[in-house]
Motif scaffolding. Structure first.
Motif, PDB file in Angstrom:
ATOM      1  N   ARG A 119       2.917   2.426  -1.653  1.00  0.00           N
ATOM      2  CA  ARG A 119       3.632   3.383  -2.097  1.00  0.00           C
ATOM      3  C   ARG A 119       2.896   4.808  -1.758  1.00  0.00           C
ATOM      4  O   ARG A 119       3.506   5.655  -1.272  1.00  0.00           O
ATOM      5  N   PHE A 120       1.475   4.696  -1.777  1.00  0.00           N
ATOM      6  CA  PHE A 120       0.702   5.874  -1.467  1.00  0.00           C
ATOM      7  C   PHE A 120       0.976   6.153  -0.081  1.00  0.00           C
ATOM      8  O   PHE A 120       1.141   7.295   0.395  1.00  0.00           O
ATOM      9  N   LYS A 121       1.088   5.220   0.961  1.00  0.00           N
ATOM     10  CA  LYS A 121       1.113   5.370   2.190  1.00  0.00           C
ATOM     11  C   LYS A 121       2.637   5.897   2.555  1.00  0.00           C
ATOM     12  O   LYS A 121       2.553   7.119   3.441  1.00  0.00           O
ATOM     13  N   LEU A 122       3.457   5.722   2.005  1.00  0.00           N
ATOM     14  CA  LEU A 122       4.664   6.214   2.071  1.00  0.00           C
ATOM     15  C   LEU A 122       4.999   7.702   1.704  1.00  0.00           C
ATOM     16  O   LEU A 122       5.395   8.501   2.317  1.00  0.00           O
ATOM     17  N   LEU A 123       4.066   8.221   0.640  1.00  0.00           N
ATOM     18  CA  LEU A 123       4.279   9.576   0.150  1.00  0.00           C
ATOM     19  C   LEU A 123       3.384  10.445   1.131  1.00  0.00           C
ATOM     20  O   LEU A 123       3.793  11.446   1.306  1.00  0.00           O
TER      21      LEU A 123
END
Length: 79
Positions: free
Chosen positions: A21-25
């Motif tokens: 999720r963090f990488k997507l953001l």
């Protein structure tokens, strides 16, 4: 803001799903719902990393709502 806390991605303490999720953001590819939940995700990542409770303090959070109310688009702003 995301670049400042990128060190979290290197931690063994971070759940793989939260890492995704963090990488997507970070890449700008996060969904609208993920962006809305960003602060919750960030707090969870920091708590897992530091093993301490995280407290979020937001100053002047009500300014955009107050301006929306005075300009006639309060209901839109709430959404």
């Amino acid at each position: 803001m995301i670049k400042v806390v990128s060190f979290l991605l290197e931690s063994e303490e971070i759940d793989e799903e939260d890492r995704k999720r963090f990488k997507l953001l970070k890449s700008g590819e996060g969904s609208k719902i993920l962006v809305i939940r960003f602060l919750s995700l960030l707090m969870r990542l920091l708590e897992n990393y530091y093993h301490k409770q995280v407290i979020l303090l937001i100053d002047e959070y009500d300014v955009p709502i107050a301006k929306a109310s005075s300009k006639g688009y309060y209901q839109q702003m709430r959404k």
